[in-house]
Motif scaffolding. Structure first.
Motif, PDB file in Angstrom:
ATOM      1  N   UNK A  80      -2.151  -4.487  -6.942  1.00 47.21           N
ATOM      2  CA  UNK A  80      -1.732  -3.860  -5.587  1.00 47.21           C
ATOM      3  C   UNK A  80      -2.412  -3.008  -4.351  1.00 47.21           C
ATOM      4  N   UNK A  81      -2.455  -2.649  -3.550  1.00 46.01           N
ATOM      5  CA  UNK A  81      -3.016  -1.499  -3.028  1.00 46.01           C
ATOM      6  C   UNK A  81      -2.446  -0.530  -3.151  1.00 46.01           C
ATOM      7  N   UNK A  82      -2.201   0.071  -3.836  1.00 43.22           N
ATOM      8  CA  UNK A  82      -1.194   1.407  -3.911  1.00 43.22           C
ATOM      9  C   UNK A  82      -2.539   2.852  -4.185  1.00 43.22           C
ATOM     10  N   UNK A  83      -2.076   3.640  -3.016  1.00 45.23           N
ATOM     11  CA  UNK A  83      -2.958   4.967  -3.410  1.00 45.23           C
ATOM     12  C   UNK A  83      -1.668   6.288  -3.941  1.00 45.23           C
ATOM     13  N   UNK A  84      -2.294   7.343  -3.543  1.00 42.79           N
ATOM     14  CA  UNK A  84      -2.319   8.375  -4.511  1.00 42.79           C
ATOM     15  C   UNK A  84      -1.901   8.172  -5.979  1.00 42.79           C
ATOM     16  N   UNK A  85      -1.692   9.935  -6.185  1.00 47.09           N
ATOM     17  CA  UNK A  85      -1.434  10.412  -7.456  1.00 47.09           C
ATOM     18  C   UNK A  85      -0.891   9.040  -8.341  1.00 47.09           C
ATOM     19  N   UNK A  86      -1.117   8.823  -9.562  1.00 49.66           N
ATOM     20  CA  UNK A  86       0.018   8.035 -10.377  1.00 49.66           C
ATOM     21  C   UNK A  86       1.080   8.037 -10.825  1.00 49.66           C
ATOM     22  N   UNK A  87       2.302   7.669 -10.061  1.00 49.68           N
ATOM     23  CA  UNK A  87       3.734   8.348 -10.256  1.00 49.68           C
ATOM     24  C   UNK A  87       4.149   8.541 -11.389  1.00 49.68           C
ATOM     25  N   UNK A 112       0.813  -0.858  -0.244  1.00 47.60           N
ATOM     26  CA  UNK A 112       0.068  -0.169   0.235  1.00 47.60           C
ATOM     27  C   UNK A 112       0.835   1.330  -0.097  1.00 47.60           C
ATOM     28  N   UNK A 113      -0.087   2.055  -0.116  1.00 46.47           N
ATOM     29  CA  UNK A 113       1.046   3.710   0.109  1.00 46.47           C
ATOM     30  C   UNK A 113       1.034   3.856  -1.350  1.00 46.47           C
ATOM     31  N   UNK A 114       2.266   5.309  -1.585  1.00 45.58           N
ATOM     32  CA  UNK A 114       2.998   5.899  -2.106  1.00 45.58           C
ATOM     33  C   UNK A 114       3.760   5.105  -3.067  1.00 45.58           C
ATOM     34  N   UNK A 115       3.910   5.326  -4.059  1.00 38.11           N
ATOM     35  CA  UNK A 115       4.664   4.696  -5.105  1.00 38.11           C
ATOM     36  C   UNK A 115       6.627   5.430  -4.245  1.00 38.11           C
ATOM     37  N   UNK A 148       0.543  13.835 -18.921  1.00 36.43           N
ATOM     38  CA  UNK A 148       1.536  15.066 -19.417  1.00 36.43           C
ATOM     39  C   UNK A 148       2.973  14.905 -19.011  1.00 36.43           C
ATOM     40  N   UNK A 149       3.830  14.126 -18.696  1.00 39.88           N
ATOM     41  CA  UNK A 149       4.823  13.784 -18.197  1.00 39.88           C
ATOM     42  C   UNK A 149       5.195  12.634 -19.307  1.00 39.88           C
ATOM     43  N   UNK A 150       4.616  12.276 -20.883  1.00 38.06           N
ATOM     44  CA  UNK A 150       4.940  10.883 -21.456  1.00 38.06           C
ATOM     45  C   UNK A 150       5.409  12.027 -22.808  1.00 38.06           C
ATOM     46  N   UNK A 151       7.026  11.947 -22.692  1.00 31.73           N
ATOM     47  CA  UNK A 151       7.426  12.042 -23.826  1.00 31.73           C
ATOM     48  C   UNK A 151       6.476  11.409 -24.912  1.00 31.73           C
TER      49      UNK A 151
END
Length: 296
Positions: free
Chosen positions: A217-224, A196-199, A249-252
């Motif tokens: 998994x149980x990952x949360x937060x904004x997509x890293x 869990x938690x953020x990456x 936005x951050x994918x070149x």
């Protein structure tokens, strides 16, 4: 005649010396393993009365056991605590057996170990807290077991680790920030756990990483999104987590090294059409996403 006699003497001396140089302590570890894993019913068993150098899967150099490879050999039972006494061991491959119980803490004494393969067993309990003491480890494979608990923070000490396979367990807690210290890491597989938690942002520092699977998994937060800046990343699987949002936005536009990208089902509804070229149809081969380790 004298020459023949001399050769005979050398052969007589060399044979016993090879066996004698293997310490009684190391031989006891092997007999402990044989007893605790039902050695009589292995696919290829040991004749305990023969020299250790003749035992299947055992490699001896300089009178020391340096490799123990009993892959897919029907080992059933628990790992002996004495395993930590094979102090010169460089490879331990016990994958694809039916080992149960916990990984003994003593395994962290194997400071020369480079390859540790325990995948596809029925091991339980936590990964030893001091597993990071194995600072020469290049491959750490424990996938498809019943391991639980947190990822040890000490993993961050493994500066030469290239492959970390821990998918299909019951690991929980957060991904420790120290994972960002694994500067040699090429493949990180933590899929299908309960993490869990953020990456951690520090994962983006892993410039040698080629594949990362954190799906299921149980990952949360904004997509890293910072992970898209990783220069060698080719395979990324993040689906079925609980990320809040995703944008491209951050994918070149020229980020073509990604051969396979799977993201969270919840996240991919946002702007999937903007990076659709990064997805591979199910009919497309994925040969480029297979990475071989150097130790096979």
């Amino acid at each position: 005649m004298k020459q023949a006699f001399f050769v005979l003497v050398i052969l007589m001396l060399n044979g016993p010396l090879v066996s004698a140089n293997i310490s009684s302590q190391e031989k006891k570890v092997l007999t402990d393993l044989y007893t605790s894993t039902n050695g009589a019913h292995w696919k290829v068993t040991w004749d305990l009365n023969s020299p250790v150098t003749e035992w299947y899967g055992v490699k001896v150099e300089g009178g020391k056991i340096v490799s123990l490879n009993l892959f897919n050999n029907n080992l059933q039972g628990v790992l002996p605590i004495s395993l930590g006494n094979l102090l010169f061991l460089e490879e331990l491959n016990l994958a694809f057996n039916t080992l149960s119980g916990e990984i003994p803490e003593t395994i962290t004494k194997l400071r020369k170990l480079k390859v540790l393969r325990l995948g596809k067993n029925k091991l339980e309990g936590e990964i030893p807290e001091d597993i990071g003491n194995l600072e020469k480890l290049v491959i750490m494979e424990m996938f498809d077991n019943g391991l639980s608990g947190n990822l040890p923070v000490s993993i961050g000490k493994m500066k030469v680790l290239k492959l970390l396979y821990l998918s299909y367990n019951y690991l929980s807690g957060k991904i420790p920030a120290e994972v960002g210290n694994l500067e040699s890491l090429e493949r990180l597989e933590l899929a299908d756990n309960e993490i869990e938690g953020e990456v951690p942002y520090g994962i983006a520092k892993l410039s040698n990483l080629k594949a990362m699977t954190l799906a299921e998994n149980k990952l949360t937060g904004n997509f890293p999104e910072h992970i898209f800046s990783m220069p060698n990343l080719k395979l990324l699987q993040m689906q079925n987590n609980n990320f809040e949002a995703f944008t491209s936005n951050h994918i070149a536009q020229d980020h073509t090294q990604l051969a396979l990208l799977d993201i969270d089902k919840r996240a991919d509804r946002y702007e999937k059409n903007k990076f659709k070229d990064l997805f591979i149809p199910s009919t497309t081969g994925t040969a480029e996403t297979t990475f071989e380790d150097d130790d096979n």
